[in-house]
Design an enzyme around this catalytic site. Sequence first.
Site, PDB file in Angstrom:
ATOM      1  N   TYR B 123     -12.717 -10.180 -19.648  1.00  0.00           N
ATOM      2  CA  TYR B 123     -11.869  -9.903 -20.816  1.00  0.00           C
ATOM      3  C   TYR B 123     -10.685 -10.862 -20.830  1.00  0.00           C
ATOM      4  O   TYR B 123     -10.267 -11.332 -21.888  1.00  0.00           O
ATOM      5  CB  TYR B 123     -11.384  -8.450 -20.830  1.00  0.00           C
ATOM      6  CG  TYR B 123     -12.530  -7.458 -20.857  1.00  0.00           C
ATOM      7  CD1 TYR B 123     -13.600  -7.646 -21.726  1.00  0.00           C
ATOM      8  CD2 TYR B 123     -12.569  -6.366 -20.004  1.00  0.00           C
ATOM      9  CE1 TYR B 123     -14.659  -6.776 -21.735  1.00  0.00           C
ATOM     10  CE2 TYR B 123     -13.628  -5.490 -20.004  1.00  0.00           C
ATOM     11  CZ  TYR B 123     -14.684  -5.696 -20.869  1.00  0.00           C
ATOM     12  OH  TYR B 123     -15.752  -4.840 -20.877  1.00  0.00           O
ATOM     13  N   ASP B 238     -25.396  -4.871 -17.337  1.00  0.00           N
ATOM     14  CA  ASP B 238     -24.872  -4.204 -16.140  1.00  0.00           C
ATOM     15  C   ASP B 238     -24.674  -2.711 -16.400  1.00  0.00           C
ATOM     16  O   ASP B 238     -25.029  -1.877 -15.574  1.00  0.00           O
ATOM     17  CB  ASP B 238     -23.510  -4.804 -15.733  1.00  0.00           C
ATOM     18  CG  ASP B 238     -23.640  -6.219 -15.165  1.00  0.00           C
ATOM     19  OD1 ASP B 238     -24.746  -6.589 -14.738  1.00  0.00           O
ATOM     20  OD2 ASP B 238     -22.629  -6.953 -15.163  1.00  0.00           O
TER      21      ASP B 238
END
Lengths: 83, 376
Positions: B123, B238
């Site tokens: 991020y 994931d």
Amino acid sequence: MPKVRLTSGVELEFDSQANLLDALEQAKQPMNYQCREGFCGACRCTLVSGSIRYLYEPLAFVRKGEFLPCCSVPDSDIDIELP
Amino acid sequence: MAYTTFNRTINDQMKEPMFFGNPVNVSRYDQQKYPIFEKLIEKQLSFFWRPEEIDVSKDRIDYQNLPEHEKHIFISNLKYQTLLDSVQGRSPNVALLPLVSIPELETWIETWAFSETIHSRSYTHIVRNISSEPHKVFDDIMLNENIMERADDVTRYYDELIDSFNLYNLCGAGSHTVNGETKSVSLRDLKKKLYLCLLSVNVLEAIRFYVSFACSFAFAERELMEGNAKIIRLIARDEALHLTGTQHMLNILAAGEDDPEMGEIAKECQQDAIAIFQKAAEQEKAWAAYLFKDGSMIGLNKDILCQYVEYITNIRMQAIGLKSIYSTTQNPIPWINAWLVSDNVQVAPQEAEISSYLVGQIDNQVDTDEFDDFDL
């Protein structure tokens, strides 16, 4: 060719598609899917009768009576229910 | 028994329950009570990726050209994702590791949390790229009421479990007065707190994250913010694995063979479980209203996102044996599936992220006749 019967009344023949998910999609069934390799469990369906064979062992949790069409093929004529 | 980092009791790890047995001593994987956790570890390791591998430079131009209301959607969504992974990068370790009693589950939890830290770092990679003032984006997370409101529910069950276990670890079962406050703790109550915590983690991974993925991919459907979508795709792959791990834990606990008391607790908590799912779904709908407060975007609006919340909530509830609570049965955004397919993550083979790609695959079997046409 094994027959795949859905509780909705739809019937299809499994004609050497890579797996049951492909076959059901070809028959225009609204399928849930994500990983298509047995680890997310999004495509789980109920196996009402008959037997399936896994192409490889799925990692997703599969409850008794359920199976993952993304990594399996029918071993006989089967009756299944989509969620 | 009190937590220790290397339990001196000689025990048969194959007979330990997943949680609240003896703390783990030797991290050994030659024998496994639940081989699924070892398989999850291997899969997670084969997924390894780093944010720097993904080029997000085109996103900067895309972002500058977005209308204001779409900038709000994009950046708020990213802030929310940052919050979720901040929590997930540390909490499974802090809350669950001291309670675990089998090595393969312990290592799965560590592997799982580690991959969340990669998400957090990605991020920053994205925000640094789209904004010349990344600190403003991150600083706002702590000041944004809508995000903080979510943080309360995301963290509450973890914090209650940690708090209770600390007391239990120090003082044992019973009623204790600490700093003038009297609290009672019992093993059964701790087990209940653990079960509720795992449910809330499952909700976080299986519903909250997916709502945010829908927003990320809605931009990419219009060929905007595609670098971001590539990263989110890796994150989604994931997360699909993580939620499978949590579903396994929940289902093993509920079956009661691992720990009969846990089986009873799971039955007892069925209404709580439904309430946790329902509350999260309602919160995500409120979040959708906040995202789209200044306007919709092509392909996604508040109503469609709310329908998706209901759809995904139903699916996730069914996966852990609960009845679905919403009437929505169709996926209102079927295009999201194409973004979630794990092997679509990969377009060019040299990009080395194919999930089936194994490192160091060498064939050690060499027959003597392999050298038949070999002259010196």
